[in-house]
Motif scaffolding. Structure first.
Motif, PDB file in Angstrom:
ATOM      1  N   SER A  11      27.133 -83.645 -51.664  1.00 22.50           N
ATOM      2  CA  SER A  11      27.994 -82.593 -51.118  1.00 22.50           C
ATOM      3  C   SER A  11      27.893 -82.565 -49.596  1.00 22.50           C
ATOM      4  O   SER A  11      26.898 -82.993 -49.017  1.00 22.50           O
ATOM      5  N   LYS A  12      28.944 -82.068 -48.988  1.00 20.12           N
ATOM      6  CA  LYS A  12      28.986 -81.913 -47.532  1.00 20.12           C
ATOM      7  C   LYS A  12      29.843 -80.699 -47.213  1.00 20.12           C
ATOM      8  O   LYS A  12      30.952 -80.568 -47.729  1.00 20.12           O
ATOM      9  N   GLU A  13      29.315 -79.818 -46.393  1.00 24.09           N
ATOM     10  CA  GLU A  13      30.082 -78.648 -45.983  1.00 24.09           C
ATOM     11  C   GLU A  13      29.679 -78.210 -44.577  1.00 24.09           C
ATOM     12  O   GLU A  13      28.751 -78.755 -43.988  1.00 24.09           O
ATOM     13  N   GLY A  99      30.687 -74.631 -36.530  1.00 17.48           N
ATOM     14  CA  GLY A  99      29.708 -74.680 -37.605  1.00 17.48           C
ATOM     15  C   GLY A  99      28.808 -75.900 -37.593  1.00 17.48           C
ATOM     16  O   GLY A  99      28.994 -76.840 -36.839  1.00 17.48           O
ATOM     17  N   VAL A 100      27.802 -75.853 -38.468  1.00 22.61           N
ATOM     18  CA  VAL A 100      26.774 -76.887 -38.589  1.00 22.61           C
ATOM     19  C   VAL A 100      27.049 -77.745 -39.817  1.00 22.61           C
ATOM     20  O   VAL A 100      27.364 -77.226 -40.901  1.00 22.61           O
ATOM     21  N   LEU A 101      26.929 -79.051 -39.673  1.00 16.57           N
ATOM     22  CA  LEU A 101      27.056 -79.957 -40.809  1.00 16.57           C
ATOM     23  C   LEU A 101      25.865 -79.765 -41.745  1.00 16.57           C
ATOM     24  O   LEU A 101      24.712 -79.829 -41.319  1.00 16.57           O
ATOM     25  N   TYR A 102      26.162 -79.520 -43.020  1.00 17.22           N
ATOM     26  CA  TYR A 102      25.119 -79.304 -44.029  1.00 17.22           C
ATOM     27  C   TYR A 102      25.423 -80.228 -45.202  1.00 17.22           C
ATOM     28  O   TYR A 102      26.435 -80.083 -45.893  1.00 17.22           O
ATOM     29  N   ARG A 103      24.551 -81.207 -45.432  1.00 17.02           N
ATOM     30  CA  ARG A 103      24.734 -82.157 -46.536  1.00 17.02           C
ATOM     31  C   ARG A 103      23.612 -81.992 -47.550  1.00 17.02           C
ATOM     32  O   ARG A 103      22.507 -81.569 -47.222  1.00 17.02           O
ATOM     33  N   GLU A 104      23.939 -82.346 -48.799  1.00 15.07           N
ATOM     34  CA  GLU A 104      22.923 -82.396 -49.851  1.00 15.07           C
ATOM     35  C   GLU A 104      22.962 -83.763 -50.515  1.00 15.07           C
ATOM     36  O   GLU A 104      24.026 -84.389 -50.632  1.00 15.07           O
ATOM     37  N   ALA A 105      21.792 -84.222 -50.911  1.00 17.23           N
ATOM     38  CA  ALA A 105      21.687 -85.546 -51.525  1.00 17.23           C
ATOM     39  C   ALA A 105      20.703 -85.497 -52.682  1.00 17.23           C
ATOM     40  O   ALA A 105      19.799 -84.653 -52.726  1.00 17.23           O
ATOM     41  N   GLU A 106      20.892 -86.407 -53.614  1.00 16.48           N
ATOM     42  CA  GLU A 106      19.961 -86.586 -54.730  1.00 16.48           C
ATOM     43  C   GLU A 106      19.192 -87.883 -54.529  1.00 16.48           C
ATOM     44  O   GLU A 106      19.776 -88.906 -54.158  1.00 16.48           O
ATOM     45  N   VAL A 107      17.887 -87.819 -54.768  1.00 13.36           N
ATOM     46  CA  VAL A 107      17.017 -88.985 -54.607  1.00 13.36           C
ATOM     47  C   VAL A 107      16.322 -89.216 -55.942  1.00 13.36           C
ATOM     48  O   VAL A 107      15.509 -88.397 -56.373  1.00 13.36           O
ATOM     49  N   GLY A 133      25.311 -93.923 -31.335  1.00 10.25           N
ATOM     50  CA  GLY A 133      26.299 -93.879 -30.269  1.00 10.25           C
ATOM     51  C   GLY A 133      27.255 -92.709 -30.393  1.00 10.25           C
ATOM     52  O   GLY A 133      27.822 -92.258 -29.406  1.00 10.25           O
ATOM     53  N   THR A 134      27.470 -92.197 -31.611  1.00  9.82           N
ATOM     54  CA  THR A 134      28.302 -91.010 -31.779  1.00  9.82           C
ATOM     55  C   THR A 134      27.431 -89.778 -31.603  1.00  9.82           C
ATOM     56  O   THR A 134      26.307 -89.724 -32.095  1.00  9.82           O
ATOM     57  N   HIS A 135      27.968 -88.786 -30.886  1.00  9.90           N
ATOM     58  CA  HIS A 135      27.096 -87.670 -30.553  1.00  9.90           C
ATOM     59  C   HIS A 135      27.952 -86.493 -30.101  1.00  9.90           C
ATOM     60  O   HIS A 135      28.405 -86.441 -28.967  1.00  9.90           O
ATOM     61  N   HIS A 136      28.187 -85.547 -30.991  1.00 15.25           N
ATOM     62  CA  HIS A 136      28.917 -84.350 -30.580  1.00 15.25           C
ATOM     63  C   HIS A 136      28.432 -83.104 -31.313  1.00 15.25           C
ATOM     64  O   HIS A 136      28.749 -81.996 -30.914  1.00 15.25           O
ATOM     65  N   LEU A 137      27.638 -83.286 -32.363  1.00 13.41           N
ATOM     66  CA  LEU A 137      27.103 -82.153 -33.111  1.00 13.41           C
ATOM     67  C   LEU A 137      25.772 -81.721 -32.501  1.00 13.41           C
ATOM     68  O   LEU A 137      24.838 -82.511 -32.435  1.00 13.41           O
ATOM     69  N   PRO A 138      25.653 -80.464 -32.069  1.00 13.24           N
ATOM     70  CA  PRO A 138      24.361 -80.009 -31.543  1.00 13.24           C
ATOM     71  C   PRO A 138      23.255 -79.976 -32.607  1.00 13.24           C
ATOM     72  O   PRO A 138      22.092 -80.194 -32.304  1.00 13.24           O
ATOM     73  N   PHE A 139      23.638 -79.705 -33.874  1.00 18.22           N
ATOM     74  CA  PHE A 139      22.634 -79.586 -34.929  1.00 18.22           C
ATOM     75  C   PHE A 139      23.266 -79.952 -36.264  1.00 18.22           C
ATOM     76  O   PHE A 139      24.445 -79.694 -36.505  1.00 18.22           O
ATOM     77  N   ALA A 140      22.488 -80.572 -37.129  1.00 18.89           N
ATOM     78  CA  ALA A 140      22.942 -80.906 -38.483  1.00 18.89           C
ATOM     79  C   ALA A 140      21.730 -80.959 -39.399  1.00 18.89           C
ATOM     80  O   ALA A 140      20.599 -81.209 -38.950  1.00 18.89           O
ATOM     81  N   VAL A 141      21.958 -80.742 -40.696  1.00 25.08           N
ATOM     82  CA  VAL A 141      20.845 -80.704 -41.643  1.00 25.08           C
ATOM     83  C   VAL A 141      21.256 -81.371 -42.950  1.00 25.08           C
ATOM     84  O   VAL A 141      22.438 -81.365 -43.324  1.00 25.08           O
ATOM     85  N   GLN A 142      20.279 -81.961 -43.614  1.00 27.18           N
ATOM     86  CA  GLN A 142      20.507 -82.572 -44.924  1.00 27.18           C
ATOM     87  C   GLN A 142      19.367 -82.182 -45.859  1.00 27.18           C
ATOM     88  O   GLN A 142      18.192 -82.368 -45.519  1.00 27.18           O
ATOM     89  N   VAL A 143      19.703 -81.653 -47.018  1.00 27.24           N
ATOM     90  CA  VAL A 143      18.717 -81.235 -48.012  1.00 27.24           C
ATOM     91  C   VAL A 143      18.708 -82.273 -49.129  1.00 27.24           C
ATOM     92  O   VAL A 143      19.730 -82.519 -49.777  1.00 27.24           O
ATOM     93  N   ASN A 144      17.563 -82.893 -49.350  1.00 24.22           N
ATOM     94  CA  ASN A 144      17.413 -83.993 -50.306  1.00 24.22           C
ATOM     95  C   ASN A 144      16.597 -83.519 -51.509  1.00 24.22           C
ATOM     96  O   ASN A 144      15.454 -83.073 -51.353  1.00 24.22           O
ATOM     97  N   HIS A 145      17.177 -83.629 -52.694  1.00 25.11           N
ATOM     98  CA  HIS A 145      16.533 -83.158 -53.927  1.00 25.11           C
ATOM     99  C   HIS A 145      15.957 -84.341 -54.701  1.00 25.11           C
ATOM    100  O   HIS A 145      16.678 -85.285 -55.044  1.00 25.11           O
ATOM    101  N   PHE A 146      14.648 -84.291 -54.990  1.00 26.31           N
ATOM    102  CA  PHE A 146      13.971 -85.331 -55.764  1.00 26.31           C
ATOM    103  C   PHE A 146      13.962 -84.977 -57.247  1.00 26.31           C
ATOM    104  O   PHE A 146      14.066 -83.799 -57.621  1.00 26.31           O
ATOM    105  N   THR A 147      13.796 -85.988 -58.079  1.00 30.80           N
ATOM    106  CA  THR A 147      13.787 -85.765 -59.526  1.00 30.80           C
ATOM    107  C   THR A 147      12.607 -84.895 -59.971  1.00 30.80           C
ATOM    108  O   THR A 147      12.672 -84.242 -61.010  1.00 30.80           O
TER     109      THR A 147
END
Length: 433
Positions: A11-13, A99-107, A133-147
């Motif tokens: 997911s990404k929001e 807004g801030v980029l917020y991603r979720e991932a499954e591991v 080289g790309t750089h315009h977001l001041p802050f971003a986060v990713q939440v990674n869920h383990f099994t």
């Protein structure tokens, strides 16, 4: 462990502040120290085990995600530049609440598999941003869920607007907000007033520190016994008294001495001069001092210059050079920060020396003593905090271990030098990889 086949972004929001930023705050000016930072991200990855003690509160993956998103929205109204976008060639922030980029991932593996044998190259998967080289977001986060039920929170903040101290205090405040704490100390945005931006950066390129060669990051762990042994190794005697260096000064000196020895073995024509740079937090050293919650890049790189002809016996004096250089910043008058044109001239002159072909530069950043492990979102403190490689050659970052009983040295070298460095017998007699 190769994560490519085990990893999936699900997911990404965009998370926006819980209340709109006032119109008069829509343009955030960068300070001079912000201006001269390269366009890159600094990041940390917080690993949390599944904590059965909290199971009665039904803190499952869905509940954790909901808590993280709501608390992030709430804290962003106080850290409004983080929800904006870098503009004007990375010289200001448009605080329009995009807004801030917020991603979720499954591991699909166990969290313990990653923490047991961390691979900084693979850990980039846990982050939402890359220094590509790309750089315009001041802050971003990713939440990674383990099994196993554990999670890893990977957070990136732009070095154009924040230093390590600001990053750590933001993460701590975000976590306190998630726990429902009411005594959160919110940031003060006064860095551009304290240190006004330069009107013209002509002749200075902030990206000069970002080499094109491939760099390798390795972690070396020094136990408390090893650190104490190194302090004793570099002890000085004065007026009948034994003067012990700080943990950081002793470890910095030792790591540099092993690196200087290693590159002699690697290079056919050794550099004539070594410059050791140390990043010093200015907040408490200024006169008057600034509160820890002051947001922005508020540190200075101080140099200790060592000739390559210096004998190994004289390397003990490096501890003194580091200590004396840092003391020069004690009670540094805040008014000196107002002279941005003079500051820029000094930066240009110093940058020229650093780029000289007969000079080897090593940069030390010490985060020991910072509350890095106080980032508790309501399900306990992190088991461990990981890092990834930054586009800085010869960068050494020193951090406390979780219980403060040792120091982790994260060392960034080019591939050829790292092969030699990580096999150095004297280094390995004090550290484990």
């Amino acid at each position: 462990m190769k994560l490519s086949s085990l990893f999936k972004v699900v997911s990404k929001e965009i998370i926006k502040p819980s209340s709109p930023t006032p119109t008069n705050l829509h343009r955030y000016r960068l300070s001079f120290f912000d201006q001269i930072m390269p366009p890159m991200y600094i990041s940390s990855i917080y690993f949390y085990e599944k904590n059965d003690a909290y199971s009665k509160f039904n803190i499952n993956s869905s509940a954790k995600s909901s808590t993280l998103k709501q608390s992030l929205s709430n804290i962003l109204k106080h850290y409004y530049p983080l929800a904006g976008r870098l503009k004007d060639n990375n010289l200001s922030v448009d605080c329009d609440d995009e807004g801030v980029l917020y991603r979720e991932a499954e591991v699909k593996c166990q969290l313990s598999d990653i923490v047991a044998e961390p691979n900084p190259t693979e850990m980039k998967k846990f982050l939402p941003c890359d220094n590509d080289g790309t750089h315009h977001l001041p802050f971003a986060v990713q939440v990674n869920h383990f099994t196993c039920g554990g999670i890893a929170i990977g957070a990136c903040i732009s070095h154009k607007i924040a230093d390590g101290s600001s990053f750590i205090h933001f993460m701590k405040n975000w976590a306190a907000t998630a726990r429902g704490e009411s005594d959160v100390i919110y940031p003060q945005f006064q860095s551009s007033t304290l240190c006004p931006p330069a009107t013209n950066l002509c002749g200075f390129d902030p990206t000069y520190v970002m080499p094109k060669e491939k760099l390798v990051l390795k972690r070396f762990v020094f136990s408390s016994a090893s650190v104490e042994a190194l302090k004793a190794k570099y002890v000085e005697s004065s007026a009948g008294l034994e003067l012990y260096p700080s943990r950081v000064d002793a470890l910095s000196t030792f790591i540099w001495s092993r690196y200087a020895t290693t590159i002699d073995q690697v290079k056919s024509e050794s550099e004539k001069l070594h410059i050791i740079l140390y990043a010093v937090n200015l907040r408490r050293r200024l006169n008057p001092p600034l509160p820890d919650c002051t947001f922005g890049n508020l540190f200075r790189l101080i140099p200790a210059i060592v000739s390559k002809e210096t004998s190994q016996e004289d390397w003990y004096g490096i501890v003194r050079k580091l200590r004396d250089a840092k003391r020069k910043l004690d009670n540094f008058d805040v008014k000196n920060l107002q002279k941005s044109s003079e500051q820029l001239d000094l930066v240009k002159e110093f940058s020229g020396k650093l780029m000289a072909p007969d000079t080897a530069v090593s940069t030390f950043s010490g985060l020991c003593g910072f509350p890095r492990y106080d980032v508790d979102f309501g399900w306990g403190k992190p088991l461990w905090i990981g890092r990834v490689s930054l586009p800085y050659k010869n960068l050494i970052t020193l951090t406390d271990t979780k219980f403060g009983d040792g120091i982790e040295a994260w060392i960034n070298l080019n591939e050829e030098e790292m092969v030699k460095f990580e096999r150095d017998k004297e280094l390995l007699s004090y550290a484990r990889i």
